[in-house]
Design a protein around this motif. Structure first.
Motif, mmCIF file in Angstrom:
data_model
loop_
_atom_site.group_PDB
_atom_site.id
_atom_site.type_symbol
_atom_site.label_atom_id
_atom_site.label_comp_id
_atom_site.label_asym_id
_atom_site.label_seq_id
_atom_site.Cartn_x
_atom_site.Cartn_y
_atom_site.Cartn_z
ATOM 1 N N GLY A 43 41.671 23.339 35.198
ATOM 2 C CA GLY A 43 42.379 24.035 34.139
ATOM 3 C C GLY A 43 43.825 24.372 34.417
ATOM 4 O O GLY A 43 44.526 24.855 33.517
ATOM 5 N N LEU A 44 44.306 24.113 35.638
ATOM 6 C CA LEU A 44 45.671 24.516 35.961
ATOM 7 C C LEU A 44 46.721 23.740 35.174
ATOM 8 O O LEU A 44 47.668 24.324 34.646
ATOM 9 N N ALA A 45 46.575 22.454 35.098
ATOM 10 C CA ALA A 45 47.583 21.646 34.397
ATOM 11 C C ALA A 45 47.714 22.067 32.947
ATOM 12 O O ALA A 45 48.825 22.201 32.419
ATOM 13 N N GLY A 46 46.585 22.309 32.292
ATOM 14 C CA GLY A 46 46.632 22.696 30.887
ATOM 15 C C GLY A 46 47.272 24.046 30.666
ATOM 16 O O GLY A 46 48.105 24.212 29.766
ATOM 17 N N VAL A 47 46.921 25.037 31.494
ATOM 18 C CA VAL A 47 47.439 26.381 31.267
ATOM 19 C C VAL A 47 48.920 26.480 31.623
ATOM 20 O O VAL A 47 49.646 27.325 31.088
ATOM 21 N N MET A 48 49.406 25.601 32.515
ATOM 22 C CA MET A 48 50.814 25.647 32.915
ATOM 23 C C MET A 48 51.756 25.056 31.870
ATOM 24 O O MET A 48 52.962 25.312 31.909
ATOM 25 N N ALA A 49 51.233 24.269 30.959
ATOM 26 C CA ALA A 49 52.098 23.587 29.993
ATOM 27 C C ALA A 49 52.941 24.592 29.215
ATOM 28 O O ALA A 49 52.415 25.493 28.561
ATOM 29 N N GLY A 50 54.246 24.453 29.307
ATOM 30 C CA GLY A 50 55.163 25.304 28.565
ATOM 31 C C GLY A 50 55.409 26.670 29.180
ATOM 32 O O GLY A 50 56.128 27.495 28.598
ATOM 33 N N ALA A 51 54.851 26.942 30.354
ATOM 34 C CA ALA A 51 55.006 28.254 30.979
ATOM 35 C C ALA A 51 56.373 28.388 31.651
ATOM 36 O O ALA A 51 56.842 27.471 32.320
ATOM 37 N N SER A 52 56.974 29.543 31.482
ATOM 38 C CA SER A 52 58.238 29.845 32.156
ATOM 39 C C SER A 52 58.000 30.554 33.484
ATOM 40 O O SER A 52 58.747 30.359 34.448
ATOM 41 N N VAL A 53 56.960 31.396 33.511
ATOM 42 C CA VAL A 53 56.669 32.207 34.690
ATOM 43 C C VAL A 53 55.172 32.148 34.965
ATOM 44 O O VAL A 53 54.357 32.164 34.034
ATOM 45 N N VAL A 54 54.816 32.109 36.244
ATOM 46 C CA VAL A 54 53.429 32.280 36.661
ATOM 47 C C VAL A 54 53.385 33.482 37.598
ATOM 48 O O VAL A 54 54.169 33.555 38.553
ATOM 49 N N VAL A 55 52.502 34.421 37.316
ATOM 50 C CA VAL A 55 52.350 35.593 38.163
ATOM 51 C C VAL A 55 50.930 35.607 38.717
ATOM 52 O O VAL A 55 49.962 35.508 37.974
ATOM 53 N N ASP A 56 50.828 35.712 40.025
ATOM 54 C CA ASP A 56 49.534 35.638 40.709
ATOM 55 C C ASP A 56 49.129 37.030 41.195
ATOM 56 O O ASP A 56 49.692 37.555 42.154
ATOM 57 N N VAL A 57 48.158 37.617 40.504
ATOM 58 C CA VAL A 57 47.620 38.921 40.914
ATOM 59 C C VAL A 57 46.139 38.798 41.254
ATOM 60 O O VAL A 57 45.408 39.792 41.283
ATOM 61 N N ALA A 58 45.681 37.581 41.508
ATOM 62 C CA ALA A 58 44.272 37.357 41.839
ATOM 63 C C ALA A 58 43.973 37.842 43.247
ATOM 64 O O ALA A 58 44.857 37.894 44.109
ATOM 65 N N ASN A 59 42.710 38.188 43.477
ATOM 66 C CA ASN A 59 42.282 38.622 44.799
ATOM 67 C C ASN A 59 41.090 37.794 45.255
ATOM 68 O O ASN A 59 40.368 37.219 44.437
ATOM 69 N N SER A 60 40.894 37.754 46.543
ATOM 70 C CA SER A 60 39.794 36.980 47.106
ATOM 71 C C SER A 60 38.457 37.662 46.835
ATOM 72 O O SER A 60 38.353 38.889 46.951
ATOM 73 N N PRO A 61 37.425 36.897 46.482
ATOM 74 C CA PRO A 61 36.105 37.497 46.283
ATOM 75 C C PRO A 61 35.456 37.937 47.580
ATOM 76 O O PRO A 61 34.503 38.719 47.571
ATOM 77 N N SER A 62 35.974 37.469 48.720
ATOM 78 C CA SER A 62 35.443 37.847 50.030
ATOM 79 C C SER A 62 36.592 38.303 50.915
ATOM 80 O O SER A 62 37.667 37.701 50.912
ATOM 81 N N PHE A 63 36.370 39.376 51.683
ATOM 82 C CA PHE A 63 37.394 39.858 52.609
ATOM 83 C C PHE A 63 37.103 39.421 54.047
ATOM 84 O O PHE A 63 37.790 39.843 54.971
ATOM 85 N N GLU A 64 36.083 38.584 54.246
ATOM 86 C CA GLU A 64 35.808 38.038 55.567
ATOM 87 C C GLU A 64 36.996 37.186 55.998
ATOM 88 O O GLU A 64 37.577 36.452 55.194
ATOM 89 N N ASP A 65 37.393 37.292 57.261
ATOM 90 C CA ASP A 65 38.670 36.733 57.714
ATOM 91 C C ASP A 65 38.889 35.282 57.313
ATOM 92 O O ASP A 65 39.923 34.933 56.727
ATOM 93 N N ALA A 66 37.938 34.410 57.635
ATOM 94 C CA ALA A 66 38.124 32.988 57.347
ATOM 95 C C ALA A 66 38.125 32.720 55.844
ATOM 96 O O ALA A 66 38.921 31.924 55.340
ATOM 97 N N ALA A 67 37.249 33.416 55.119
ATOM 98 C CA ALA A 67 37.138 33.189 53.679
ATOM 99 C C ALA A 67 38.386 33.636 52.931
ATOM 100 O O ALA A 67 38.857 32.951 52.011
ATOM 101 N N VAL A 68 38.925 34.785 53.304
ATOM 102 C CA VAL A 68 40.099 35.283 52.584
ATOM 103 C C VAL A 68 41.318 34.418 52.887
ATOM 104 O O VAL A 68 42.155 34.166 52.001
#
Length: 250
Positions: A43-68
């Motif tokens: 879904g990344l290519a589709g949602v980026m079409a025409g975007a001026s800015v992308v803001v990333d506020v996502a967080n990891s579902p796991s805080f285990e060292d390797a996973a995060v």
């Protein structure tokens, strides 16, 4: 202006999307539940079409060292590649005050790796370093719990409301890229052990807060200024004592 908010259905993302829309922007909430998966690239290519800015506020579902670490590195690489292909002109990321100062924390090592990828990419960027959110106070207390006590270090602590974080990020999003960092913190600075003593009492939590200079914060010991921003930080408006969630209400 079209702004894609990665993690747009979460704690900060949902507030940010609402704020941006109220100011007339086309804010798109991007998350696995909306068909956008930064780990697989779906879904990344589709949602980026025409975007001026992308803001990333996502967080990891796991805080285990390797996973995060895997989450932030893979997600950020996929995002930056999709943004470059779509001609996005500004990448904004939400990170944490103290990143780079606490290498014993696996989570903060992962955030530092994320920031290094952003800085090494050709896309103009802004990174917002925020202090701990009011909403995370119960989880921080739980992480410091040892039996019936909560061990906290006597160091400086300057938490910020999620609503204030969203406002600060929103201002950065609609501004010019700073190609650097903006720090944000709450309007009040506390001593961490004293803050949690009062915070748990306000929630009628029976656990005793014990002052321990060697108490570990998510795997690392703290110095006095580990978790607080510099003097030029943007400060929130909401005081912890005025925050509705202080006593466990949403």
């Amino acid at each position: 202006m079209k702004i894609v908010v990665i993690g747009g259905t979460g704690l900060i993302g949902s507030r940010l999307v609402t704020n941006l829309r109220e100011h007339g922007h086309e804010a798109v909430a991007a998350a696995p539940s909306t068909g956008v998966d930064t780990l697989t690239g779906e879904g990344l290519a589709g949602v980026m079409a025409g975007a001026s800015v992308v803001v990333d506020v996502a967080n990891s579902p796991s805080f285990e060292d390797a996973a995060v670490l895997e989450f932030f590195q893979t997600s950020t690489r996929n995002l930056l590649a999709a943004e470059a292909a779509a001609g996005v002109g500004h990448h904004v990321a939400l990170s944490v005050v103290g990143t780079g100062r606490l290498p014993d924390s696996g989570y903060l090592r992962a955030k530092a790796a994320q920031e290094n990828l952003i800085q090494g990419a050709p896309i103009p960027f802004s990174i917002v370093h925020a202090t701990q959110f009011f909403e995370f106070v119960p989880a921080i207390a739980d992480a410091g719990t040892d039996g019936g006590t909560v061990r906290m270090a006597p160091v400086s602590f300057q938490p910020i409301a999620g609503d204030d974080v969203a406002r600060v990020v929103g201002k950065v999003v609609v501004g010019a890229p700073v190609n650097g960092r903006v720090e944000a913190g709450g309007p009040e600075r506390f001593r961490m052990d004293e803050f949690f003593r009062d915070a748990l009492a306000a929630r009628s939590d029976p656990r005793e807060v014990v002052t321990d200079p060697h108490a570990r914060y998510f795997g690392t010991e703290l110095s006095d200024l580990s978790l607080v921003p510099g003097d030029d930080a943007v400060l929130g408006e909401i005081r912890y004592g005025d925050w509705p969630g202080r006593a466990g209400r949403s």
